[in-house]
Write a protein that holds these residues in place. Structure first.
Motif, PDB file in Angstrom:
ATOM      1  N   TYR A 188      -8.463  -2.526  -2.679  1.00 22.59           N
ATOM      2  CA  TYR A 188      -7.146  -2.234  -3.241  1.00 22.59           C
ATOM      3  C   TYR A 188      -7.263  -2.007  -4.746  1.00 22.59           C
ATOM      4  CZ  TYR A 188      -5.647  -4.095   1.250  1.00 22.59           C
ATOM      5  OH  TYR A 188      -5.485  -4.317   2.590  1.00 22.59           O
ATOM      6  N   GLN A 215       0.817  -1.211   0.000  1.00 22.38           N
ATOM      7  CA  GLN A 215       0.000   0.000   0.000  1.00 22.38           C
ATOM      8  C   GLN A 215       0.854   1.265   0.000  1.00 22.38           C
ATOM      9  OE1 GLN A 215      -3.789   0.362   2.346  1.00 22.38           O
ATOM     10  NE2 GLN A 215      -2.574   1.854   3.446  1.00 22.38           N
ATOM     11  N   GLN A 243      -5.493   2.105  -1.895  1.00 16.07           N
ATOM     12  CA  GLN A 243      -6.649   1.444  -1.296  1.00 16.07           C
ATOM     13  C   GLN A 243      -7.778   2.445  -1.165  1.00 16.07           C
ATOM     14  OE1 GLN A 243      -5.999  -0.352   2.546  1.00 16.07           O
ATOM     15  NE2 GLN A 243      -7.851  -1.583   2.460  1.00 16.07           N
TER      16      GLN A 243
END
Length: 389
Positions: A313, A238, A301
């Motif tokens: 995501y 992420q 995300q």
């Protein structure tokens, strides 16, 4: 046209003068006594890894304090994700949810032992949010323009921030939403909630993308892999620059840089049936890729929730590279060549297109090309490549 922004709190004042050239506003003078209350007072440095810590349900597990400073390399230009063109709209029933100009960046960890990335966000018309409904919480067009310029340029050097710059962000507030903790203004236009960006090093360079496949972030049943420890799955990547290989587009309606943020989504899939949303940037990537391609971008995300973050995501795409199908090129009569790398192939030959035999001549690798030479002593001979793995 000139716009003068004068923000003050007590005796502290920041004045920014801009002029319009080619339809855009550029700063011409910056006079700074103290940028704003709280700026420069944050002594504690935070890591992206700690800031983005999550609980088992995907909500934020960060237990730090504000203000804080955090460093990283800028992964995008400030105008790639959202349109920050001023568009003030006072609150009324028809303008609920219309945020006017919006601004967003992502920056990735570079400090030893740190990992991940963080987004910074602000919007013009906070007053039009359904739970606020108060025009006084929104920026006028002039005030919004000054805010954008304040964040697009380093206050010391007036360097215009761009992808690859090493920056330091001072955050007075941050909120968790969509599965990640964002540095923002908590939906206030009060300077005490401002965040600030300063240049550490220009042209520091983008990090090498981590190469992944959809199997790294999705289960065989196409559900997201969520790992609270962030050792695997979407949480592991992420806010970082990645390269996802072997994709094909399933939907293409969102492959358009002029669409809104919500309208720039497409769905990609791999050969196993796993899928992932791809979000197009605000610049052209060319026509939708046909066939298999690799995509470079920022792993993001957007769960759409402030209370859970185990899904949603996606990849914010910045570059695509179509995969070329290996093909034999015949040059100088008896030279067969095809791109090296990737899957392994062997050359086969036939004189009647029915019975094929392996050509056992040696393969010569030159740069990124495989070459096989064959004698042309036959009335006719056909060649093909056969994949061996």
């Amino acid at each position: 046209m000139k716009v003068i922004s004068n923000q003050s709190e007590g005796q502290e004042k920041f004045e920014l003068v801009t002029e319009q050239h080619d339809g855009r506003l550029w700063p011409t003078v910056a006079i700074c006594c103290v940028l704003a209350a709280g700026f420069g007072q944050a002594q504690n440095y935070e890591s992206h890894w700690n800031l983005q810590a999550v609980n088992a349900d995907g909500t934020s597990a960060w237990n730090g304090t504000h203000p804080f400073k955090i460093r990283g390399v800028l992964l995008c230009n400030p105008d790639e994700m959202l349109d920050y063109t001023p568009n003030f709209l006072p609150y009324d029933a028809t303008n609920i949810g219309n945020l006017g100009g919006q601004w967003q960046i992502a920056f990735q960890a570079v400090e030893p032992g740190d990992r991940g990335g963080t987004f910074c966000y602000m919007a013009q018309n906070y007053g039009n949010l359904g739970w606020i409904r108060d025009t006084s919480r929104s920026y006028s067009n002039e005030a919004w323009t000054a805010e954008v310029l304040r964040l697009n340029f380093d206050p010391e050097t007036m360097h215009q921030f761009r992808a690859g710059d090493l920056i330091e962000v001072t955050a007075n507030i941050s909120l968790f939403y969509g599965g990640k903790r964002n540095i923002n203004e908590a939906h206030y236009n009060d300077p005490q909630y401002n965040f600030y960006i300063t240049l550490v090093q220009s042209n520091y360079g983008l990090p090498e993308p981590e190469v992944i496949t959809l199997a790294d972030i999705k289960n065989p049943d196409d559900t997201y892999i969520f790992d609270q420890t962030r050792a695997t799955g979407g949480e592991h990547y992420q806010g970082m620059r990645v390269r996802i290989n072997n994709l094909t587009l399933v939907t293409t309606n969102g492959w358009n840089p002029t669409n809104s943020w919500a309208g720039r989504l497409c769905i990609a899939a791999d050969s196993t049936g796993r899928t992932l949303p791809l979000r197009h940037p605000r610049y052209s990537l060319g026509p939708p890729p046909e066939g298999v391609f690799d995509a470079f971008g920022i792993f993001n995300q957007e769960s759409g929730s402030g209370s859970q973050g185990t899904n949603g995501y996606e990849l914010f795409v910045q570059q695509v590279i179509p995969q070329q199908t290996p093909a034999i090129a015949i040059a100088s009569k008896a030279m067969l060549s095809w791109p090296a790398g990737g899957a392994a192939f062997e050359v086969e030959y036939s004189t009647d297109l029915t019975n094929w035999h392996v050509l056992n001549n040696p393969v010569i690798a030159i740069a990124s090309t495989n070459i096989v030479l064959d004698e042309l002593t036959y009335p006719q001979r056909f060649y093909r490549l056969r994949k061996t793995n």
